[in-house]
Design an enzyme around this catalytic site. Sequence first.
Site, PDB file in Angstrom:
ATOM      1  N   HIS A 198       0.810  -1.211   0.000  1.00  0.00           N
ATOM      2  CA  HIS A 198       0.000   0.000   0.000  1.00  0.00           C
ATOM      3  C   HIS A 198       0.851   1.271   0.000  1.00  0.00           C
ATOM      4  CE1 HIS A 198      -3.334  -2.769   0.561  1.00  0.00           C
ATOM      5  NE2 HIS A 198      -4.015  -1.825  -0.045  1.00  0.00           N
ATOM      6  N   GLU A 439     -12.497  -9.887  -5.309  1.00  0.00           N
ATOM      7  CA  GLU A 439     -11.038  -9.963  -5.148  1.00  0.00           C
ATOM      8  C   GLU A 439     -10.618 -11.273  -4.498  1.00  0.00           C
ATOM      9  OE1 GLU A 439      -9.700  -6.610  -2.796  1.00  0.00           O
ATOM     10  OE2 GLU A 439     -11.468  -6.643  -1.535  1.00  0.00           O
ATOM     11  N   ASP A 463      -5.592  -8.181  -5.007  1.00  0.00           N
ATOM     12  CA  ASP A 463      -5.809  -9.347  -4.156  1.00  0.00           C
ATOM     13  C   ASP A 463      -6.213 -10.570  -4.972  1.00  0.00           C
ATOM     14  OD1 ASP A 463      -5.227  -8.643  -1.458  1.00  0.00           O
ATOM     15  OD2 ASP A 463      -6.894  -7.243  -1.557  1.00  0.00           O
TER      16      ASP A 463
HETATM   17  C1  PEP Z   1      -7.300  -4.755  -4.868  1.00  0.00           C
HETATM   18  O1  PEP Z   1      -7.151  -5.705  -4.103  1.00  0.00           O
HETATM   19  O2  PEP Z   1      -7.101  -4.815  -6.096  1.00  0.00           O
HETATM   20  C2  PEP Z   1      -7.716  -3.439  -4.346  1.00  0.00           C
HETATM   21  C3  PEP Z   1      -8.062  -2.469  -5.148  1.00  0.00           C
HETATM   22  O3  PEP Z   1      -7.693  -3.259  -3.009  1.00  0.00           O
HETATM   23  P1  PEP Z   1      -6.373  -3.117  -2.102  1.00  0.00           P
HETATM   24  O4  PEP Z   1      -5.200  -2.951  -3.016  1.00  0.00           O
HETATM   25  O5  PEP Z   1      -6.592  -1.942  -1.231  1.00  0.00           O
HETATM   26  O6  PEP Z   1      -6.358  -4.391  -1.354  1.00  0.00           O
HETATM   27 MG    MG Z   2      -7.940  -5.636  -2.117  1.00  0.00          MG
END
Ligand code: PEP
Ligand code: MG
Length: 586
Positions: A198, A439, A463
Amino acid sequence: MSEASIAPEKIWEGTAVSTGVAHAVVHVMKDHFDEPDATPIAPEEVESDLARWHRALEVTQTEIEALQTAMSGEECSAEADIFEAHVLILNDNSIRKQVEKTVREQLICVDAVYYRLMCKHMDALRGLSDSYLRERFLDIKDVTHRVMRHLRGEMLDHPMFEVPVIIVAHDLTPSDTVQLDRTKVLGFAIEMGSANSHAAIIARSLSLPAVVRMHNICDELHSGDSVLLDGDEGLLIRNPSAATLAKYRSREAQSDAREDALHTTRHQPAITSDGSTVMVSANAEFIEEMAAIRDSGAEHVGLFRTEFLHLEDPEGSEDWLADCYTRAVQAMTPGEVIFRTLDLGGDKMDPRMTFEAEPNPFLGWRGIRASLGRKDLFRRQLRALLRASAHGRIGIMFPMVSCVEEVREARALLDECAAELLHEKVPIGDDIAIGAMIEIPSAAVSADLIASEVDFFSLGTNDLIQYTIAVDRLNERVASLYQPTHPAVLRLIRMTVDAARVAGIRVCICGEMASDVELTPLLVGLGLDELSVATSQVPRVKHAIRQLNAADCRTLTEEVMSLGCTSTGLDKCRAMANARYPELFE
Ligand code: PEP
Ligand code: MG
């Protein structure tokens, strides 16, 4: 001036995860520390060692009292009480006496003695079910960290910067990132990390260069060193020479010319040459991004990750949240903002929510599971979102959905909150789109069942890829296996799109895959209605779509999916992207 600033140019190489170049001084964040060594000290060093510790305690006390004063307004009285407890822990006489006695008797440096004693206290409280005692564990941890930082003469957790800086850190968690003074941060150079962490996603959202896997930079660099961070090539250059700076200046001029061309078309819709429209929206983490998002040409916010606001103030009231969400909505009007409900867990931990470390956080109490398990927090968020819906177009989507029941339970709670607000005569919007993030493979495989419960799907491919291929999105060792074009991933996307088509609902990709213009032909071919991408990528993705022909993309997608080979499929997709918009790869 630090020693390094007179040293010759030195280059470190890492993995580029967010493009751009920044030239500034570094701020080295040493926010984590290993257990201090039990270094022996001579009897004559005892007093000076203890004096160093007493000074650290005094500075910590001043710091806590300043926080306490800042929080002493009526609304923050609970927080002020927490700091009161911290002062008591800091001044605990039995702890002070025991530390002094141990240092004198065992002749071990005070850092190790104090740290070990506090760990003993923490161990006694860790994992207790009584919530009051669990809070005490966090209080002791907080105080210990503050004292340890002062013992080492390091900066505190939330540094305010006088001048723009490039952050250098061993690792950067989402909660570290939210505490930074973002108006002064120009880039990130991190020893750990991966493209899908992140911290990297935030860097891309904020259009800041970021490079990860830069080994040993924390030890070799010092706050104040002058560096150039190259997020295109994955380089960090300390004390760049005049020749290096000149090279970068000319590169910047060329790239400015390219960006100008994209800039002029950014507000035009993204329509393929044969008339298929693909909506391009942006992902956001912070309210301050809204102006840049509007300016990027994004039609709306396709994913607002609400965890970051939560981490800024985990105890924030419903009023505060409603105000934050409303500001985001108003800034995007007439565009829509799709808020994702809290997706805590995984790498976005709120230490207040989980007191026992989970062996597999990414397979644990994450996303909608945690929200349904903490209905108090979930209700607060849902009510705040509903209140914001009175001020503009919003969507609400649930993360980490693995089955239909979770969506039903979440929607039922949302309906309850809406009924409560209506009863309280609080206005709410009447047209809120409700979505599920797809996801987890089980959600993609049962997308036809989930489709009847929602108004849209949003594919979280970050994910989806990790769970489908069983490859940790944060682990560089297996990063080569993390392949968006793996046939299984493409099949799951196709199943989701097909289910959406049958149900007549829209389907978007908001994972990082949508920002990669090499993959745009495949995503157009798969029939996505919308791509929600990093803000800096909006003009590029829109430009790419306009150069494509949807029928050709569908043919390409059929071919790629029949190949069954990740790399050949990727090559074919790249070939089309390079042929149709080579200017984006110069
Ligand atoms: C993902 O998993 O693609 C998503 C957009 O959520 P995050 O990256 O916050 O898990
Ligand atoms: Mg995600």
